[in-house]
Design a protein around this motif. Structure first.
Motif, PDB file in Angstrom:
ATOM      1  N   GLY A  59       0.779  -1.228   0.000  1.00 45.82           N
ATOM      2  CA  GLY A  59       0.000   0.000   0.000  1.00 45.82           C
ATOM      3  C   GLY A  59       0.812   1.280   0.000  1.00 45.82           C
ATOM      4  O   GLY A  59       2.035   1.268   0.051  1.00 45.82           O
ATOM      5  N   LEU A  60       0.073   2.361  -0.058  1.00 50.97           N
ATOM      6  CA  LEU A  60       0.645   3.698  -0.206  1.00 50.97           C
ATOM      7  C   LEU A  60       0.711   4.441   1.118  1.00 50.97           C
ATOM      8  O   LEU A  60      -0.194   4.330   1.949  1.00 50.97           O
ATOM      9  CB  LEU A  60      -0.205   4.517  -1.188  1.00 50.97           C
ATOM     10  N   HIS A  61       1.751   5.225   1.267  1.00 53.78           N
ATOM     11  CA  HIS A  61       1.877   6.140   2.397  1.00 53.78           C
ATOM     12  C   HIS A  61       0.809   7.231   2.234  1.00 53.78           C
ATOM     13  O   HIS A  61       0.365   7.539   1.116  1.00 53.78           O
ATOM     14  CB  HIS A  61       3.283   6.754   2.391  1.00 53.78           C
ATOM     15  N   ALA A  62       0.431   7.844   3.320  1.00 53.24           N
ATOM     16  CA  ALA A  62      -0.589   8.901   3.288  1.00 53.24           C
ATOM     17  C   ALA A  62      -0.215  10.026   2.326  1.00 53.24           C
ATOM     18  O   ALA A  62      -1.084  10.621   1.682  1.00 53.24           O
ATOM     19  CB  ALA A  62      -0.804   9.451   4.695  1.00 53.24           C
ATOM     20  N   ALA A  63       1.085  10.302   2.182  1.00 52.22           N
ATOM     21  CA  ALA A  63       1.528  11.383   1.294  1.00 52.22           C
ATOM     22  C   ALA A  63       1.286  11.079  -0.179  1.00 52.22           C
ATOM     23  O   ALA A  63       1.293  11.992  -1.009  1.00 52.22           O
ATOM     24  CB  ALA A  63       3.018  11.661   1.523  1.00 52.22           C
ATOM     25  N   HIS A  64       1.075   9.815  -0.516  1.00 49.16           N
ATOM     26  CA  HIS A  64       0.870   9.434  -1.918  1.00 49.16           C
ATOM     27  C   HIS A  64      -0.555   8.969  -2.201  1.00 49.16           C
ATOM     28  O   HIS A  64      -0.812   8.361  -3.244  1.00 49.16           O
ATOM     29  CB  HIS A  64       1.879   8.347  -2.318  1.00 49.16           C
ATOM     30  N   GLN A  65      -1.484   9.258  -1.301  1.00 49.42           N
ATOM     31  CA  GLN A  65      -2.873   8.839  -1.498  1.00 49.42           C
ATOM     32  C   GLN A  65      -3.545   9.594  -2.640  1.00 49.42           C
ATOM     33  O   GLN A  65      -4.476   9.086  -3.252  1.00 49.42           O
ATOM     34  CB  GLN A  65      -3.674   9.005  -0.204  1.00 49.42           C
ATOM     35  N   ASN A  66      -3.094  10.813  -2.917  1.00 48.73           N
ATOM     36  CA  ASN A  66      -3.640  11.586  -4.031  1.00 48.73           C
ATOM     37  C   ASN A  66      -2.549  11.730  -5.092  1.00 48.73           C
ATOM     38  O   ASN A  66      -1.718  12.627  -5.017  1.00 48.73           O
ATOM     39  CB  ASN A  66      -4.120  12.958  -3.560  1.00 48.73           C
ATOM     40  N   PRO A  67      -2.551  10.860  -6.104  1.00 49.07           N
ATOM     41  CA  PRO A  67      -1.451  10.829  -7.071  1.00 49.07           C
ATOM     42  C   PRO A  67      -1.548  11.866  -8.189  1.00 49.07           C
ATOM     43  O   PRO A  67      -0.705  11.873  -9.081  1.00 49.07           O
ATOM     44  CB  PRO A  67      -1.548   9.415  -7.642  1.00 49.07           C
ATOM     45  N   LEU A  82      10.379  14.650 -17.902  1.00 49.81           N
ATOM     46  CA  LEU A  82       9.971  13.269 -18.145  1.00 49.81           C
ATOM     47  C   LEU A  82       8.464  13.142 -17.953  1.00 49.81           C
ATOM     48  O   LEU A  82       7.924  13.600 -16.947  1.00 49.81           O
ATOM     49  CB  LEU A  82      10.708  12.360 -17.161  1.00 49.81           C
ATOM     50  N   GLN A  83       7.805  12.534 -18.923  1.00 46.93           N
ATOM     51  CA  GLN A  83       6.361  12.327 -18.858  1.00 46.93           C
ATOM     52  C   GLN A  83       6.072  10.940 -18.306  1.00 46.93           C
ATOM     53  O   GLN A  83       6.639   9.956 -18.780  1.00 46.93           O
ATOM     54  CB  GLN A  83       5.744  12.469 -20.248  1.00 46.93           C
ATOM     55  N   VAL A  84       5.205  10.856 -17.323  1.00 45.73           N
ATOM     56  CA  VAL A  84       4.803   9.568 -16.760  1.00 45.73           C
ATOM     57  C   VAL A  84       3.280   9.469 -16.757  1.00 45.73           C
ATOM     58  O   VAL A  84       2.579  10.483 -16.708  1.00 45.73           O
ATOM     59  CB  VAL A  84       5.337   9.349 -15.323  1.00 45.73           C
ATOM     60  N   THR A  85       2.805   8.244 -16.817  1.00 50.60           N
ATOM     61  CA  THR A  85       1.379   7.964 -16.694  1.00 50.60           C
ATOM     62  C   THR A  85       1.180   7.214 -15.384  1.00 50.60           C
ATOM     63  O   THR A  85       1.914   6.265 -15.105  1.00 50.60           O
ATOM     64  CB  THR A  85       0.895   7.091 -17.871  1.00 50.60           C
ATOM     65  N   VAL A  86       0.212   7.672 -14.599  1.00 50.95           N
ATOM     66  CA  VAL A  86      -0.041   7.061 -13.292  1.00 50.95           C
ATOM     67  C   VAL A  86      -1.345   6.271 -13.348  1.00 50.95           C
ATOM     68  O   VAL A  86      -2.374   6.788 -13.772  1.00 50.95           O
ATOM     69  CB  VAL A  86      -0.117   8.133 -12.180  1.00 50.95           C
ATOM     70  N   HIS A  87      -1.262   5.005 -12.920  1.00 50.88           N
ATOM     71  CA  HIS A  87      -2.440   4.143 -12.828  1.00 50.88           C
ATOM     72  C   HIS A  87      -2.673   3.799 -11.358  1.00 50.88           C
ATOM     73  O   HIS A  87      -1.753   3.388 -10.662  1.00 50.88           O
ATOM     74  CB  HIS A  87      -2.229   2.839 -13.602  1.00 50.88           C
ATOM     75  N   ASP A  88      -3.896   3.967 -10.920  1.00 52.99           N
ATOM     76  CA  ASP A  88      -4.311   3.581  -9.576  1.00 52.99           C
ATOM     77  C   ASP A  88      -4.773   2.127  -9.680  1.00 52.99           C
ATOM     78  O   ASP A  88      -5.700   1.826 -10.435  1.00 52.99           O
ATOM     79  CB  ASP A  88      -5.464   4.492  -9.135  1.00 52.99           C
ATOM     80  N   VAL A  89      -4.111   1.216  -8.969  1.00 52.76           N
ATOM     81  CA  VAL A  89      -4.375  -0.213  -9.141  1.00 52.76           C
ATOM     82  C   VAL A  89      -4.702  -0.850  -7.791  1.00 52.76           C
ATOM     83  O   VAL A  89      -4.066  -0.543  -6.782  1.00 52.76           O
ATOM     84  CB  VAL A  89      -3.140  -0.917  -9.760  1.00 52.76           C
ATOM     85  N   LEU A  90      -5.660  -1.737  -7.796  1.00 52.07           N
ATOM     86  CA  LEU A  90      -5.973  -2.539  -6.622  1.00 52.07           C
ATOM     87  C   LEU A  90      -5.327  -3.911  -6.842  1.00 52.07           C
ATOM     88  O   LEU A  90      -5.712  -4.650  -7.743  1.00 52.07           O
ATOM     89  CB  LEU A  90      -7.485  -2.675  -6.453  1.00 52.07           C
ATOM     90  N   ALA A  91      -4.281  -4.219  -6.051  1.00 57.84           N
ATOM     91  CA  ALA A  91      -3.545  -5.478  -6.181  1.00 57.84           C
ATOM     92  C   ALA A  91      -3.712  -6.281  -4.903  1.00 57.84           C
ATOM     93  O   ALA A  91      -3.316  -5.814  -3.834  1.00 57.84           O
ATOM     94  CB  ALA A  91      -2.067  -5.197  -6.453  1.00 57.84           C
ATOM     95  N   ALA A  92      -4.311  -7.449  -5.005  1.00 55.86           N
ATOM     96  CA  ALA A  92      -4.572  -8.303  -3.842  1.00 55.86           C
ATOM     97  C   ALA A  92      -5.321  -7.533  -2.751  1.00 55.86           C
ATOM     98  O   ALA A  92      -5.035  -7.671  -1.567  1.00 55.86           O
ATOM     99  CB  ALA A  92      -3.273  -8.890  -3.307  1.00 55.86           C
ATOM    100  N   GLY A  93      -6.246  -6.662  -3.184  1.00 50.60           N
ATOM    101  CA  GLY A  93      -7.044  -5.893  -2.239  1.00 50.60           C
ATOM    102  C   GLY A  93      -6.340  -4.693  -1.645  1.00 50.60           C
ATOM    103  O   GLY A  93      -6.876  -4.039  -0.754  1.00 50.60           O
ATOM    104  N   VAL A  94      -5.132  -4.366  -2.140  1.00 45.68           N
ATOM    105  CA  VAL A  94      -4.342  -3.255  -1.612  1.00 45.68           C
ATOM    106  C   VAL A  94      -4.148  -2.219  -2.724  1.00 45.68           C
ATOM    107  O   VAL A  94      -3.796  -2.569  -3.854  1.00 45.68           O
ATOM    108  CB  VAL A  94      -2.965  -3.755  -1.105  1.00 45.68           C
ATOM    109  N   ARG A  95      -4.349  -0.956  -2.402  1.00 45.48           N
ATOM    110  CA  ARG A  95      -4.187   0.120  -3.379  1.00 45.48           C
ATOM    111  C   ARG A  95      -2.712   0.446  -3.556  1.00 45.48           C
ATOM    112  O   ARG A  95      -2.002   0.759  -2.602  1.00 45.48           O
ATOM    113  CB  ARG A  95      -4.941   1.367  -2.922  1.00 45.48           C
ATOM    114  N   VAL A  96      -2.240   0.375  -4.823  1.00 45.66           N
ATOM    115  CA  VAL A  96      -0.874   0.725  -5.185  1.00 45.66           C
ATOM    116  C   VAL A  96      -0.935   1.595  -6.434  1.00 45.66           C
ATOM    117  O   VAL A  96      -1.987   1.743  -7.056  1.00 45.66           O
ATOM    118  CB  VAL A  96      -0.002  -0.539  -5.441  1.00 45.66           C
ATOM    119  N   LEU A  97       0.202   2.166  -6.802  1.00 46.94           N
ATOM    120  CA  LEU A  97       0.281   2.965  -8.022  1.00 46.94           C
ATOM    121  C   LEU A  97       1.259   2.335  -8.996  1.00 46.94           C
ATOM    122  O   LEU A  97       2.317   1.837  -8.591  1.00 46.94           O
ATOM    123  CB  LEU A  97       0.741   4.391  -7.718  1.00 46.94           C
ATOM    124  N   CYS A  98       0.901   2.375 -10.267  1.00 49.00           N
ATOM    125  CA  CYS A  98       1.814   1.967 -11.328  1.00 49.00           C
ATOM    126  C   CYS A  98       2.150   3.218 -12.134  1.00 49.00           C
ATOM    127  O   CYS A  98       1.271   3.835 -12.727  1.00 49.00           O
ATOM    128  CB  CYS A  98       1.163   0.927 -12.234  1.00 49.00           C
TER     129      CYS A  98
END
Length: 160
Positions: A59-67, A82-98
């Motif tokens: 999961g994400l730290h509180a500082a990264h909850q709003n990507p 540098l250009q990046v694309t951010v995906h909000d992903v639910l992995a094994a029931g846990v919110r992570v960012l790609c």
């Protein structure tokens, strides 16, 4: 109508184009940007924020909850931006960012002037036959301009 793309799936392991970064203790902005620069200076790839090195989503730290601001942060701290694309992903029931980044046509550095590249890592990977072994050479052989035939009495901390 825009095509709908499925969010990326969490890979099983890190590779040269997939990097996992833990965010339990809050990954610093500098470390986040440096890791993305490494990816951009090779084939590009995905940085999974909130995932441990063993592939376990924590999961994400509180500082990264709003990507929303992450692409701007990365662009502001890299040269060229540098250009990046951010995906909000639910992995094994846990919110992570790609965070996805493409290979850059030119070398990218952090705005602090740090140039990081995975090209050296990729070359070492190929030299070792793609088996995740590190090539090594004895200093005396290196200075003499010849390949090392054996390790001699050297006791390395890893085996090539």
């Amino acid at each position: 109508m825009q095509p709908v793309h499925a969010p990326p799936q969490l890979p099983a392991a890190e590779t040269l184009t997939v990097e996992f970064k833990s965010d339990r203790e809050r990954l610093s902005d500098d470390d986040l940007v440096a890791a993305l620069v490494c990816l951009a200076n090779t084939e590009g790839g995905q940085l999974w924020l909130g995932v441990e090195d063993d592939g376990r989503p924590t999961g994400l730290h509180a500082a990264h909850q709003n990507p929303v601001g992450l692409p701007g942060l990365v662009a502001a701290r890299t040269s060229p931006p540098l250009q990046v694309t951010v995906h909000d992903v639910l992995a094994a029931g846990v919110r992570v960012l790609c965070l996805e980044v493409f290979s850059s046509p030119s070398d990218v550095a952090t705005s602090a002037g740090v140039y990081l590249q995975r090209r050296i890592e990729q070359a070492a990977f190929r030299c070792a036959g793609g088996a995740l072994r590190a090539p090594c050479q004895r200093v005396g052989d290196f200075l003499a301009g010849r390949p090392s035939a054996s390790l001699g009495s050297v006791a390395p901390t890893y085996l090539p």
